[in-house]
Motif scaffolding. Structure first.
Motif, PDB file in Angstrom:
ATOM      1  N   ALA A  87     -45.175  -9.198 -43.395  1.00 26.46           N
ATOM      2  CA  ALA A  87     -45.822  -8.530 -44.518  1.00 26.46           C
ATOM      3  C   ALA A  87     -45.443  -9.190 -45.835  1.00 26.46           C
ATOM      4  O   ALA A  87     -46.283  -9.316 -46.742  1.00 26.46           O
ATOM      5  N   ASP A 117     -40.358  -6.136 -43.013  1.00 25.54           N
ATOM      6  CA  ASP A 117     -41.334  -6.872 -42.213  1.00 25.54           C
ATOM      7  C   ASP A 117     -41.602  -8.216 -42.892  1.00 25.54           C
ATOM      8  O   ASP A 117     -42.320  -8.295 -43.897  1.00 25.54           O
ATOM      9  N   ASP A 153     -41.735   0.772 -47.930  1.00 20.92           N
ATOM     10  CA  ASP A 153     -42.644   1.016 -46.821  1.00 20.92           C
ATOM     11  C   ASP A 153     -41.995   1.963 -45.816  1.00 20.92           C
ATOM     12  O   ASP A 153     -40.840   2.385 -45.979  1.00 20.92           O
ATOM     13  N   THR A 158     -39.928  -4.128 -48.077  1.00 26.97           N
ATOM     14  CA  THR A 158     -40.177  -3.999 -46.643  1.00 26.97           C
ATOM     15  C   THR A 158     -39.240  -4.940 -45.900  1.00 26.97           C
ATOM     16  O   THR A 158     -38.787  -5.945 -46.449  1.00 26.97           O
ATOM     17  N   GLU A 216     -47.309   0.308 -36.901  1.00 30.33           N
ATOM     18  CA  GLU A 216     -46.416  -0.208 -37.937  1.00 30.33           C
ATOM     19  C   GLU A 216     -47.162  -1.092 -38.933  1.00 30.33           C
ATOM     20  O   GLU A 216     -46.948  -0.995 -40.157  1.00 30.33           O
ATOM     21  N   LYS A 217     -48.066  -1.959 -38.439  1.00 32.03           N
ATOM     22  CA  LYS A 217     -48.841  -2.825 -39.325  1.00 32.03           C
ATOM     23  C   LYS A 217     -49.776  -1.993 -40.207  1.00 32.03           C
ATOM     24  O   LYS A 217     -49.947  -2.278 -41.396  1.00 32.03           O
ATOM     25  N   ALA A 245     -45.438   6.833 -45.579  1.00 31.87           N
ATOM     26  CA  ALA A 245     -44.046   6.581 -45.203  1.00 31.87           C
ATOM     27  C   ALA A 245     -43.325   7.875 -44.835  1.00 31.87           C
ATOM     28  O   ALA A 245     -42.568   7.918 -43.859  1.00 31.87           O
ATOM     29  N   GLN A 286     -49.316   1.141 -41.170  1.00 29.27           N
ATOM     30  CA  GLN A 286     -48.526   1.856 -42.167  1.00 29.27           C
ATOM     31  C   GLN A 286     -48.116   0.929 -43.313  1.00 29.27           C
ATOM     32  O   GLN A 286     -48.168   1.319 -44.491  1.00 29.27           O
ATOM     33  N   THR A 287     -47.735  -0.286 -42.984  1.00 29.96           N
ATOM     34  CA  THR A 287     -47.378  -1.249 -44.027  1.00 29.96           C
ATOM     35  C   THR A 287     -48.577  -1.560 -44.915  1.00 29.96           C
ATOM     36  O   THR A 287     -48.460  -1.650 -46.152  1.00 29.96           O
ATOM     37  N   ARG A 288     -49.744  -1.707 -44.308  1.00 31.10           N
ATOM     38  CA  ARG A 288     -50.956  -1.977 -45.087  1.00 31.10           C
ATOM     39  C   ARG A 288     -51.298  -0.802 -45.995  1.00 31.10           C
ATOM     40  O   ARG A 288     -51.731  -0.992 -47.149  1.00 31.10           O
ATOM     41  N   TYR A 347     -48.904  -0.910 -48.970  1.00 29.17           N
ATOM     42  CA  TYR A 347     -49.283  -1.977 -49.915  1.00 29.17           C
ATOM     43  C   TYR A 347     -50.519  -1.574 -50.707  1.00 29.17           C
ATOM     44  O   TYR A 347     -50.591  -1.818 -51.922  1.00 29.17           O
TER      45      TYR A 347
END
Length: 1052
Positions: free
Chosen positions: A167, A164, A60, A162, A134-135, A85, A137-139, A142
């Motif tokens: 996450a 996080d 991530d 990750t 940030e949330k 990313a 980008q992580t989503r 995924y």
């Protein structure tokens, strides 16, 4: 089919106002996945991920930003970088780290690809209202991982990593086949044996945790925003340049090189700006590109003219400074150029800010120009006597020192291998053994399957095997021969044909291959005092590309038809040839033949007397014709102003196992210049050919004229001896150096030439489209165009030139080149890369030489050992001492006339020196000391006797220390003898110590192979070798070890 979505961006204007921007964002169904498992016929037109892996890994944005160093391990395969990313890293970490990702993606040696997830219809995720960046980008990452699993029909598992933890808890069980775990868990479960990655992760994690707990008290002023810096540089208010910290005064003195900036207030042309202290440096590190603001003229300072800082009582004002120079302060950083640094940990004694239980320590860099680096480690006590590689992560305005993390441990400080690796790392030299994939590209040449000439190549090439007498002239014992010569008389003696034949490396190294990529990365062969690291695998450099005697080889040739009387060029031919060298001569043998003396030629040993005499006469005649042509070529360049600067060459003395046992100075022979002139001539004509064919994309080599102010010390020193040095042109300089000869002391002229060498600018590669034509000139060689063509085995620039020459020949013959040439922009980028690597190679060679010099003297008692006393010549005057050169060992350094206790050198009636209370005074051409014994003078070019010892440093490299013990020459009769004994003992002793420390097992063995597996396969030796000392010879002898001549004819 494209789908359009509105993308809303909240940006800031240059004035700080918030701006809402709405952009159209287009999505498409078909986006390349770059996997060999793809069943959907994606347009995977570049490198693809292999299908035989257990999983693909998708990091991530946070992992790519904070743990990119782990992702750079080649062992980690099947990495999918997402567009989300990469863009996050570009915005949060800047261009430098983003460029590292791009280089990873372009490098075929790394199994990683870029997936444009934000343009894929089914992986795109719109940012939800109230969702943090940030949330989101992580989503997105995924979602890309899930798309990959579905797109590849579940044929391979996908692992998203990750840091996080939310996450991990949220996504880990949503989709079977898509796993979400932390970086630590990933390494423990999939790469348990990769200990280096585990240690690096631990170090990075600690550094990140410490960064979060930093204090907020400001130690430095904040840097100005990028847009303000750019506008200021454009308007002339600020100056941009590279920061170079002084080696001798790193705490208080640095310069910003400005490349001819014009001060708009005064109209003065500035070549550099002085930055005087760490506060003015404002967190800039040596090598950074910075933006500075000039201080008012009343605050300008001068450079320190004393040998060292803080000796005795500090002098004030201008007494220990030069005249005031433009002085400024750093207001911003344009580009960080941080690299790997070698450090040692401080002793846990004395006054330190950290306690024994603290994990944060201030490590001390090996390079004195680098500030202390704060790192977190749990091994501070265990690694007290070791050298450790660290990287800088950040330097906030609230911290006195930069923050970093440890990467790996090199070894115990003081051990030869540790010190050699330190030198390589400090110069950003990373040379691993050639990989199996690279070696598979190599042709096979073995007793079972010997290599032979391809019949198709015989038809395509000009065959010179029967028509030309081809021979090589190289150092004794040379096995990697990259150039040969031929000369013959044509047309009843009216025409001479001169031929230079160079190994055709590009036939074996195809552009874009793994071997080519590795050669470009290395850019050159690295020569150290006891080893070398080849640019090409040994099967090429020491075998199939080596133009050995009696075997068929491919070559690139240049043939000139010259008028036998005027030597005017009637015709020149370029092309690929097939040659067979008849003689593999060494320099001494060739010179003996030219002198008309009787000598045995190995290739003629088995012939009968009549045939031997005939062939010997033929060879001698060819050598004499070659010498005649070379004399004319040299005279022609001399008339144009070619320089001959101070240099020395040595040869290696080998034992039966071809290990070096000694260095012996090699007497300059005319045949050296003969060969050099032919190589220079070939380089010049090839430069003309490729520049005329490709005016805007040819790789040439230029040598800019040095600035007049750099000659000031040379001019003043020569004037002290009554000589006048003229520097208005290279011709004037060459003539005045030739006339500056002291018949009573030949060292005077050699020292003046060393000083001229020190004043020279560096010769540089460049693309012709990047410079105006009046900048092509080579100052040292007095040639309008020049390049490097004659050593493709050890220089990547020559490989590029060979390809350009081949393309030029094809165009001349009406053949369309098979591959488009590099653009001017790409070629200039390659040229800058090669320049950078060449500078690193020269610095590494210089440092390795200094290392061996220190190792030689370290075990000797300077008070009793006669080898520690030597003759020295004064070549420069300073405020509190002099700089001297020791011809016997090729050493130069400072000799103090005043110590920290305010004592000065006092000279007795017999010339012996001792320390006494007194004073010292500097004059233009001499320095005087006054004490109870009277007044003594030390003048430029005086011979004095010095004692050599080693100053050991726990944190830095050892250095030689010189003390004057007599104001008279040391055994003047002996000082005129050759220096072979000193050099021979130096290398023998150091190599002996290294072998005792590191190779006890091998020494005890009854039998050992002549060459190790590493030497046979990769030609990267651990013991002294012939090639390194014969190809790069300046560093161990009379040359100034702080400079490398750029204009020496033999190495131009």
């Amino acid at each position: 089919m494209l789908q359009s979505r509105s993308k809303i961006l909240h940006l800031k204007s240059c004035r700080g106002r918030k701006v809402r921007v709405v952009r159209e964002h287009y999505l498409r169904e078909r986006v390349s996945c770059y996997s060999s498992l793809c069943q959907a016929d994606c347009a995977n037109d570049s490198k693809v991920l292999p299908g035989d892996l257990t999983h693909y890994m998708v990091p991530d944005a946070g992992v790519v930003a904070d743990y990119l160093e782990i992702l750079e391990f080649r062992e980690l395969q099947g990495i999918v970088f997402t567009q989300t990313a990469c863009q996050a890293v570009q915005h949060s970490k800047g261009r430098r780290q983003y460029s590292r990702i791009r280089n990873l993606l372009k490098d075929p040696r790394h199994d990683c690809v870029l997936f444009a997830n934000e343009f894929q219809e089914y992986s795109y995720c719109a940012r939800e209202k109230g969702e943090s960046q940030e949330k989101w980008q992580t989503r997105c990452v995924y979602s890309a991982a899930v798309w990959y699993y579905n797109h590849l029909a579940g044929m391979i598992n996908i692992v998203m990593i990750t840091e996080d933890l939310d996450a991990v808890a949220r996504y880990s069980s949503l989709n079977s086949g898509v796993y979400v775990i932390s970086v630590k868990d990933y390494l423990e479960n999939f790469w348990e044996q990769l200990r280096a990655a585990h240690e690096l992760y631990s170090s990075l994690s600690q550094a990140l945790q410490e960064k979060e707990s930093e204090c907020t008290e400001r130690e430095y002023t904040e840097h100005l925003p990028a847009e303000v810096l750019g506008a200021g540089v454009k308007s002339g208010r600020y100056i941009k340049g590279m920061l170079e910290v002084s080696k001798h005064h790193p705490q208080n003195e640095a310069s910003v090189l400005t490349h001819g900036f014009s001060n708009k207030k005064t109209g003065e042309l500035l070549s550099s700006v002085l930055v005087c202290d760490s506060k003015s440096r404002n967190r800039a590190v040596h090598g950074d590109v910075v933006v500075v603001e000039l201080l008012p003229k009343s605050e300008w300072r001068g450079k320190v003219t004393a040998l060292t800082e803080g000796q005795g009582e500090e002098k004030n004002g201008e007494d220990n400074e030069s005249k005031p120079l433009p002085t400024g302060r750093v207001v911003g950083i344009h580009q960080r150029n941080w690299r790997d640094y070698v450090v040692t940990f401080p002793l846990r004694e004395g006054n330190q800010s950290q306690s024994r239980n603290s994990q944060r320590i201030l490590s001390v860099p090996w390079d004195r120009r680098i500030p202390k680096i704060r790192i977190s480690t749990q091994q501070a006590d265990a690694l007290q006597d070791h050298r450790v590689v660290v990287r800088i992560d950040s330097w906030e305005s609230t911290s006195l020192y930069p923050n970093g993390h440890s990467v790996r441990v090199l070894g115990r400080a003081g051990e030869l291998e540790t010190e050699i690796q330190t030198i390589l790392i400090e110069n950003s030299i990373n040379v691993l053994p050639f990989s199996d994939a690279q070696l598979r590209e190599m042709p096979i040449n073995s007793p079972e399957k010997p290599w032979s000439v391809d019949p198709a190549q015989v038809l395509e090439r000009r065959d010179l095997r029967e028509s030309h007498l081809v021979f090589s002239i190289d150092p004794r014992g040379c096995e990697d021969v990259d150039d040969t010569l031929s000369v013959r008389s044509l047309n009843n003696g009216k025409v001479l044909e001169l031929g230079v034949h160079i190994a055709d490396v590009t036939h074996f190294v195809k552009e874009g291959s793994l071997t080519d990529l590795e050669a470009r990365t290395r850019a050159t062969t690295y020569y150290l005092a006891d080893r070398r690291y080849d640019m090409l695998p040994a099967v090429l450099s020491a075998d199939l590309c080596s133009l050995l005697g009696g075997v068929d080889r491919y070559a690139m040739s240049v043939l000139w038809e010259l008028d036998a009387h005027t030597f005017a060029v009637n015709k020149v031919w370029y092309g690929r040839t097939l040659i067979r060298s008849s003689y593999q001569l060494h320099y001494e043998l060739a010179q003996t033949l030219l002198n008309g003396e009787q000598v045995e030629v190995p290739e003629l040993a088995k012939l009968d007397t009549k045939e031997k005499d005939a062939k010997l006469a033929e060879l001698t005649q060819a050598l004499e014709m070659l010498r005649l042509v070379a004399r004319h070529l040299r005279a022609q360049r001399d008339r144009e102003g070619a320089l001959e600067l101070e240099g020395v060459e040595v040869r290696a003395q080998l034992d039966e196992e071809r290990n070096i046992t000694a260095l012996v100075p090699r007497q300059p022979l005319e045949v050296h210049e003969t060969v050099a002139e032919c190589m220079i001539y070939a380089n010049h004509w090839v430069a003309r050919k490729i520049q005329e064919t490709f005016p805007y994309q040819a790789l040439l080599r230029r040598h800019p004229p040095p600035r007049e102010e750099f000659f000031s010390e040379l001019v003043e020193s020569a004037a002290a001896k009554g000589f006048t040095i003229k520097t208005r042109s290279n011709k004037a300089l060459a003539d005045s150096l030739n006339q500056a000869v002291d018949l009573d002391d030949p060292l005077v002229n050699r020292l003046l030439r060393r000083m001229a060498t020190h004043a020279m600018s560096q010769a540089l590669y460049f693309s012709t489209g990047a410079q105006p034509q009046d900048q092509y000139y080579h100052y040292g060689l007095a040639l309008d165009r020049y390049t490097h063509f004659t050593s493709p085995i050890r220089r990547y620039a020559d490989i590029v030139v060979h390809r350009l020459l081949t393309a030029a020949i094809d165009m001349e013959n009406g053949v369309v080149p098979g591959k488009a040439l590099a653009s001017n922009k790409d070629l200039e980028e390659t040229a800058q890369h090669i320049n950078k690597k060449n500078r690193a190679a020269k610095r590494a060679q210089k440092l390795s030489t200094e290392l061996f010099q220190c190792l030689y003297f370290k075990e000797r008692d300077p008070e009793t050992e006669q080898h520690c006393v030597a003759d020295a010549v004064i070549y420069s005057i300073r405020d509190d001492g002099v700089l001297v050169f020791v011809p016997e060992y090729g050493v130069n350094g400072p000799v103090y006339m005043k110590n920290r206790e305010n004592q000065v050198v006092a000279v007795g009636q017999d010339g012996r020196c001792e320390w006494q209370s007194g004073s010292v005074r500097r004059h233009t051409d001499h320095i005087t000391t006054t004490s109870a014994l009277g007044t003594s003078s030390f003048r430029l070019f005086d011979h004095i006797t010095v004692r050599i010892s080693v100053h050991s440093s726990r944190h830095h490299a050892d250095s030689l220390h010189l003390d004057v013990i007599s104001n008279k020459p040391h055994h003047s009769a002996e000082s005129q003898q050759p220096r072979s004994q000193g050099h021979r003992q130096l290398v023998q002793e150091v190599v002996r110590q290294a072998e005792e420390a590191h190779q006890q097992a091998q020494e005890k063995a009854a039998q050992r192979p002549k060459l190790s597996k590493e030497e046979r396969e990769f030609c990267q030796s651990k013991t002294p070798n012939l090639y390194s000392l014969l190809e790069e010879v300046r560093e161990l002898a009379l040359m100034d070890l702080q400079t490398v001549p750029q204009v020496c004819a033999t190495k131009a």
